[in-house]
Motif scaffolding. Structure first.
Motif, PDB file in Angstrom:
ATOM      1  N   GLN A 162      66.570  92.436  93.939  1.00 50.49           N
ATOM      2  CA  GLN A 162      66.363  93.222  95.168  1.00 50.49           C
ATOM      3  C   GLN A 162      65.019  92.741  96.016  1.00 50.49           C
ATOM      4  OE1 GLN A 162      66.746  94.892  92.008  1.00 50.49           O
ATOM      5  NE2 GLN A 162      68.811  94.869  92.822  1.00 50.49           N
ATOM      6  N   ALA A 163      64.511  91.377  95.645  1.00 52.09           N
ATOM      7  CA  ALA A 163      63.161  90.751  96.060  1.00 52.09           C
ATOM      8  C   ALA A 163      63.356  91.022  97.732  1.00 52.09           C
ATOM      9  CB  ALA A 163      62.966  89.694  95.457  1.00 52.09           C
ATOM     10  N   LEU A 164      64.280  90.482  98.249  1.00 50.24           N
ATOM     11  CA  LEU A 164      64.187  90.144  99.678  1.00 50.24           C
ATOM     12  C   LEU A 164      64.280  91.376 100.468  1.00 50.24           C
ATOM     13  CD1 LEU A 164      66.429  87.117 100.277  1.00 50.24           C
ATOM     14  CD2 LEU A 164      63.943  87.138  99.839  1.00 50.24           C
ATOM     15  N   ASP A 165      64.482  92.438  99.850  1.00 49.21           N
ATOM     16  CA  ASP A 165      64.535  93.936 100.467  1.00 49.21           C
ATOM     17  C   ASP A 165      63.134  94.276 100.929  1.00 49.21           C
ATOM     18  OD1 ASP A 165      67.149  94.034 100.133  1.00 49.21           O
ATOM     19  OD2 ASP A 165      67.330  95.396  98.400  1.00 49.21           O
ATOM     20  N   TYR A 166      62.166  93.443 100.335  1.00 50.76           N
ATOM     21  CA  TYR A 166      60.426  93.804 100.456  1.00 50.76           C
ATOM     22  C   TYR A 166      60.276  93.169 101.514  1.00 50.76           C
ATOM     23  CZ  TYR A 166      61.030  96.862  96.296  1.00 50.76           C
ATOM     24  OH  TYR A 166      61.519  98.049  95.559  1.00 50.76           O
ATOM     25  N   VAL A 167      60.882  92.221 102.104  1.00 53.29           N
ATOM     26  CA  VAL A 167      60.522  91.094 102.946  1.00 53.29           C
ATOM     27  C   VAL A 167      60.446  91.748 104.356  1.00 53.29           C
ATOM     28  CG1 VAL A 167      60.732  88.878 103.920  1.00 53.29           C
ATOM     29  CG2 VAL A 167      60.838  89.027 101.586  1.00 53.29           C
ATOM     30  N   PHE A 168      59.521  91.643 105.291  1.00 54.19           N
ATOM     31  CA  PHE A 168      59.626  92.122 106.796  1.00 54.19           C
ATOM     32  C   PHE A 168      60.217  90.992 107.646  1.00 54.19           C
ATOM     33  CE2 PHE A 168      58.115  92.030 110.896  1.00 54.19           C
ATOM     34  CZ  PHE A 168      58.374  93.460 111.434  1.00 54.19           C
ATOM     35  N   GLY A 169      59.840  89.729 107.351  1.00 57.54           N
ATOM     36  CA  GLY A 169      60.005  88.918 107.976  1.00 57.54           C
ATOM     37  C   GLY A 169      59.457  87.319 107.817  1.00 57.54           C
ATOM     38  N   TYR A 170      59.607  86.309 108.541  1.00 55.27           N
ATOM     39  CA  TYR A 170      59.324  85.122 108.421  1.00 55.27           C
ATOM     40  C   TYR A 170      58.689  84.310 109.643  1.00 55.27           C
ATOM     41  CZ  TYR A 170      62.688  86.000 104.445  1.00 55.27           C
ATOM     42  OH  TYR A 170      63.505  86.311 103.652  1.00 55.27           O
ATOM     43  N   CYS A 171      57.823  83.321 109.087  1.00 52.09           N
ATOM     44  CA  CYS A 171      57.195  82.604 110.312  1.00 52.09           C
ATOM     45  C   CYS A 171      56.935  81.166 109.770  1.00 52.09           C
ATOM     46  CB  CYS A 171      55.942  83.306 110.813  1.00 52.09           C
ATOM     47  SG  CYS A 171      54.549  83.517 109.624  1.00 52.09           S
ATOM     48  N   CYS A 239      63.397  81.863  97.544  1.00 56.77           N
ATOM     49  CA  CYS A 239      62.060  82.948  97.994  1.00 56.77           C
ATOM     50  C   CYS A 239      62.274  84.319  97.238  1.00 56.77           C
ATOM     51  CB  CYS A 239      62.873  83.207  99.666  1.00 56.77           C
ATOM     52  SG  CYS A 239      62.160  81.863 100.856  1.00 56.77           S
ATOM     53  N   ASP A 240      63.531  84.629  97.145  1.00 50.64           N
ATOM     54  CA  ASP A 240      63.668  85.956  96.053  1.00 50.64           C
ATOM     55  C   ASP A 240      62.936  85.927  94.717  1.00 50.64           C
ATOM     56  OD1 ASP A 240      65.264  84.052  95.300  1.00 50.64           O
ATOM     57  OD2 ASP A 240      67.108  85.490  95.134  1.00 50.64           O
ATOM     58  N   GLU A 241      62.993  84.529  94.183  1.00 53.88           N
ATOM     59  CA  GLU A 241      62.301  84.208  92.964  1.00 53.88           C
ATOM     60  C   GLU A 241      60.977  84.387  92.973  1.00 53.88           C
ATOM     61  OE1 GLU A 241      62.433  80.997  89.040  1.00 53.88           O
ATOM     62  OE2 GLU A 241      63.815  80.622  91.017  1.00 53.88           O
ATOM     63  N   ILE A 242      60.347  83.777  94.152  1.00 53.55           N
ATOM     64  CA  ILE A 242      58.827  83.764  94.624  1.00 53.55           C
ATOM     65  C   ILE A 242      58.254  85.160  94.551  1.00 53.55           C
ATOM     66  CG2 ILE A 242      57.040  83.357  96.168  1.00 53.55           C
ATOM     67  CD1 ILE A 242      58.761  80.628  96.611  1.00 53.55           C
ATOM     68  N   VAL A 243      59.044  86.109  95.454  1.00 51.13           N
ATOM     69  CA  VAL A 243      58.465  87.308  95.488  1.00 51.13           C
ATOM     70  C   VAL A 243      58.673  88.058  94.327  1.00 51.13           C
ATOM     71  CG1 VAL A 243      58.874  89.691  96.893  1.00 51.13           C
ATOM     72  CG2 VAL A 243      59.161  87.377  98.111  1.00 51.13           C
ATOM     73  N   SER A 244      59.751  88.023  93.538  1.00 51.86           N
ATOM     74  CA  SER A 244      59.871  88.521  92.328  1.00 51.86           C
ATOM     75  C   SER A 244      58.623  88.331  91.421  1.00 51.86           C
ATOM     76  CB  SER A 244      61.164  88.598  91.820  1.00 51.86           C
ATOM     77  OG  SER A 244      61.266  89.121  90.455  1.00 51.86           O
TER      78      SER A 244
END
Length: 303
Positions: A162-171, A239-244
């Motif tokens: 579910q981690a990427l569900d918490y991401v607004f965006g990228y830059c 990215c999902d692993e990092i956020v989690s």
């Protein structure tokens, strides 16, 4: 949606990139909205407002581009002084040695866990902003092209699925690094936290427009010469692993930014006799697929 911030009359303003130009959100809001006070007018308000705020801005763009007199709130991007695309992150968290080939070029073992360190808001700079080389304390400033994750929801103990569900965006970011200061001790912070060492932008691109963040080309140019040419699929920790992983240890909040590491091609990875560090006049561009190109010129520090 591509968001940016720009400076005008001593104030930071929110802009939206459209095919017709950059929409000045506040001015368009005042002109075409029935309830102008209800819309977000800063990038931090948009991030905190999440999907609802993005939907409001999309409606504003649609109404504004259909408005007869658009000249008052449509601006030429090349005329703007841009600020960092995220203006006030609560936390700046960085992941070190997160590309396989970068670890190999620096003769470092692949990490078993994400290597985390932090930077501070003093490092933030905008697209086309000059960055002063702190020559009094370092002679070895290096570039690092990196993908940035911008957190959009409070996250604690989040599963990877579910981690990427918490991401607004990228830059894009240039994680500038003073290598002599970085390697002075076992802690990297000093070499990473000089003023202006995190140019960020030019755009904050919403997650749905980017798609898979682990499927993006990433490059760095110095004076037009390609120095880094890689792909986010080379990340050791995705990215999902990092956020989690980070959320297991601290609460992430909207507006936090996570720098996900740099690929091979940095100056530190060259043989010593070929290491030519950044100097006054060098122009560095970080380019990531779907996110645009971030350019900054290195200048001498003013005493």
């Amino acid at each position: 949606m591509k968001l940016l911030t720009f400076e005008q009359n001593g104030k930071s303003n929110l802009g939206i990139v459209t095919p017709q130009g950059v929409l000045h959100v506040s001015k368009a809001n005042e002109t075409v909205s029935a309830q102008p006070s209800a819309l977000p007018t800063t990038v931090m308000e948009v991030i905190e407002g999440g999907e609802k705020a993005v939907a409001q801005l999309k409606a504003l763009v649609e109404h504004s581009l259909a408005y007869a007199d658009r000249a008052a709130f449509l601006l030429r991007e090349e005329d703007l002084i841009l600020g960092p695309c995220v203006t006030a992150p609560n936390k700046i968290i960085c992941v070190g040695l997160n590309y396989k080939r970068h670890a190999e070029e620096t003769n470092m073992p692949l990490p078993q866990y994400p290597i985390l360190f932090n930077k501070f808001n003093n490092t933030l700079a905008g697209h086309r902003e000059d960055v002063a080389l702190p020559s009094k304390v370092t002679s070895k400033v290096d570039y690092e092209a990196e993908l940035v994750i911008v957190v959009g929801k409070e996250a604690k103990y989040v599963d990877r699925e579910q981690a990427l569900d918490y991401v607004f965006g990228y830059c894009c970011v240039n994680d500038l690094s003073a290598r002599d200061l970085q390697m002075r001790t076992q802690q990297w912070l000093l070499g990473k936290s000089c003023d202006g060492f995190s140019p960020l932008g030019p755009y904050l691109v919403t997650a749905e427009e980017v798609g898979d963040p682990n499927d993006l080309a990433i490059r760095c140019f110095v004076n037009g010469e390609v120095r880094q040419n890689s792909h986010t699929s080379d990340m050791i920790f995705r990215c999902d692993e990092i956020v989690s992983y980070i959320s297991q240890h601290m609460t992430l909040v909207p507006g936090d930014i996570i720098l996900t590491g740099t690929p091979e091609g940095v100056i530190l990875g060259y043989p010593e006799d070929r290491q030519v560090w950044l100097k006054e006049g060098d122009v560095v561009t970080i380019e990531i697929e779907k996110l645009g190109a971030l350019t900054n010129r290195m200048v001498s520090e003013i005493n």
